[in-house]
Enzyme design. Structure first.
Site: not given
Ligand code: SAH
Length: 355
Positions: A128, A114, A342, A125, A121, A101
């Site tokens: 995420c 974006c 995000c 995390c 992935c 996406e």
């Molecule tokens: N792998 C990379 C890029 C993808 S995530 C990274 O970790 O930076 C892009 C951003 O969105 C990251 O800062 C991540 O921590 C944040 N993110 C992921 N899930 C989120 C959520 N549920 N709410 C807010 N930010 C989130």
């Protein structure tokens, strides 16, 4: 004697540098200006089919079509929030049937695209959604460039900014991402300035060290989210491999070597990482680094129970950073209405699209 088998998949034309395309044109006995013409079709007109390239001889178009694929990526579904200038999410089909996406976010006179760097992935995390379905594969250079081209084709213009904040970890697919950045940055092509391109990482230290040597002016963004090792390891398991102290030292050196400011992303989660003590600790650990903090209230995802803190708590966290003279901003995550905020990108459409 059997005929030589056709290659299963041709190399993607969007994965070539201008120099590589020039070389192919030379091999095909074409004059030097042909590569420039093709480059314009790719990156000024966003051509989707060889037949559009009317100023190329038919024979050349056929020869190119036998050697290279123009089909890096294609929009199969688009979802927009209601209203003018709002977030749009595109579901993109890749040649092998995988999906990613991408999200276009218009704000403050910019259009930020974006993009994803991997299908799925590895890093899982806690909050995420992208990591929850596991890892499928890296995107190729041509697929990443293709993501920008399909967005430009749909928008009718090249987005002004690009962030690698979609699915995947860009520094875990380092070579393909960097090669794509250079093609996207090419002044005769999309010409998107490196300062308008942000690479966001969960903290892959060797990637940060390599990036410092590239001589590129790209923006680096670190997903920090915690100011101590115990909590960071709980939220971002990658912290067990690359702990906070080592990560911050790598960032300090990166900022020193490149002269660039690093952005630290900090997703605020109620009762988890939003206390005044945690804000003060964040300010303390970032003080030695040429840094800026981006606070993002958590966007709700089905797989994680947490939620964003109430507005006064967010404000207080920001105030503490500001009083400690840390450059900090509050980012409101957009796109929630189309599952494109995000951390919400996930290949949830797979089953219905394969019908
Ligand atoms: N792998 C990379 C890029 C993808 S995530 C990274 O970790 O930076 C892009 C951003 O969105 C990251 O800062 C991540 O921590 C944040 N993110 C992921 N899930 C989120 C959520 N549920 N709410 C807010 N930010 C989130």
């Amino acid at each position: 004697m059997s005929a030589s088998p056709l290659p299963l998949s041709l190399p993607l034309i969007h994965g070539l540098t201008h120099a590589q395309l020039t070389e192919i044109c030379r091999e095909l006995d074409q004059p030097a200006y042909r590569a420039r013409q093709i480059w314009k079709w790719l990156y000024h007109r966003f051509a989707a089919d060889w037949s559009e390239m009317k100023n190329l001889p038919l024979g050349l178009r056929q020869a190119l079509a036998h050697r290279l694929s123009l089909a890096s990526a294609a929009v199969t579904r688009s979802q927009s929030e209601a209203g003018v200038g709002t977030t749009t999410k595109w579901l993109i089909a890749l040649a092998d049937g995988d999906w990613v996406e991408e999200v276009l976010i218009p704000a403050r006179g910019r259009t930020t695209l974006c993009v994803s760097s991997q299908v799925g992935c590895k890093f899982n995390c806690a909050f995420c959604a992208s990591g929850k379905a596991g890892f499928r594969r890296n995107l190729e250079t041509g697929e990443i460039v293709g993501l920008v081209v399909v967005a430009a084709r749909n928008l009718g213009a090249i987005p002004s900014n690009l962030v690698f904040m979609g699915m995947g970890e860009p520094l875990d697919n380092y070579d393909a991402v960097l090669a794509a950045v250079r093609i996207i940055n090419d002044a005769e092509g999309l010409s998107l300035g490196a300062r308008r391109i942000t690479i966001s990482t969960c903290g892959i230290i060797p990637g940060i060290q390599r990036l410092a040597q590239e001589g590129l002016q790209v923006e680096l963004s670190i997903s920090l989210h915690a100011s101590d090792d115990a909590l960071r390891s709980r939220l971002l398991p990658v912290n067990r491999k690359y702990p906070l102290g080592d990560l911050l030292e790598a960032c300090r050196i990166y900022a020193e070597q490149t002269g660039r400011l690093i952005t630290f992303e900090y997703t605020l989660i109620q009762g988890v990482n939003d206390s005044p003590e945690q804000a003060r600790e964040l300010a303390r650990i970032l003080r030695p680094i040429h840094a800026r903090v981006n606070l993002i209230p958590l966007s709700t995802v089905a797989e994680f129970e947490g939620r964003a803190p109430p507005a006064p708590v967010v404000r207080e966290f920001l105030n503490i950073l500001e009083r400690a003279r840390i450059n900090a901003t509050l980012r409101i995550s957009k796109g929630g209405g189309v599952d494109a905020a995000c951390g919400q990108l996930r290949r949830r459409h797979e089953s219905d699209l394969k019908l």
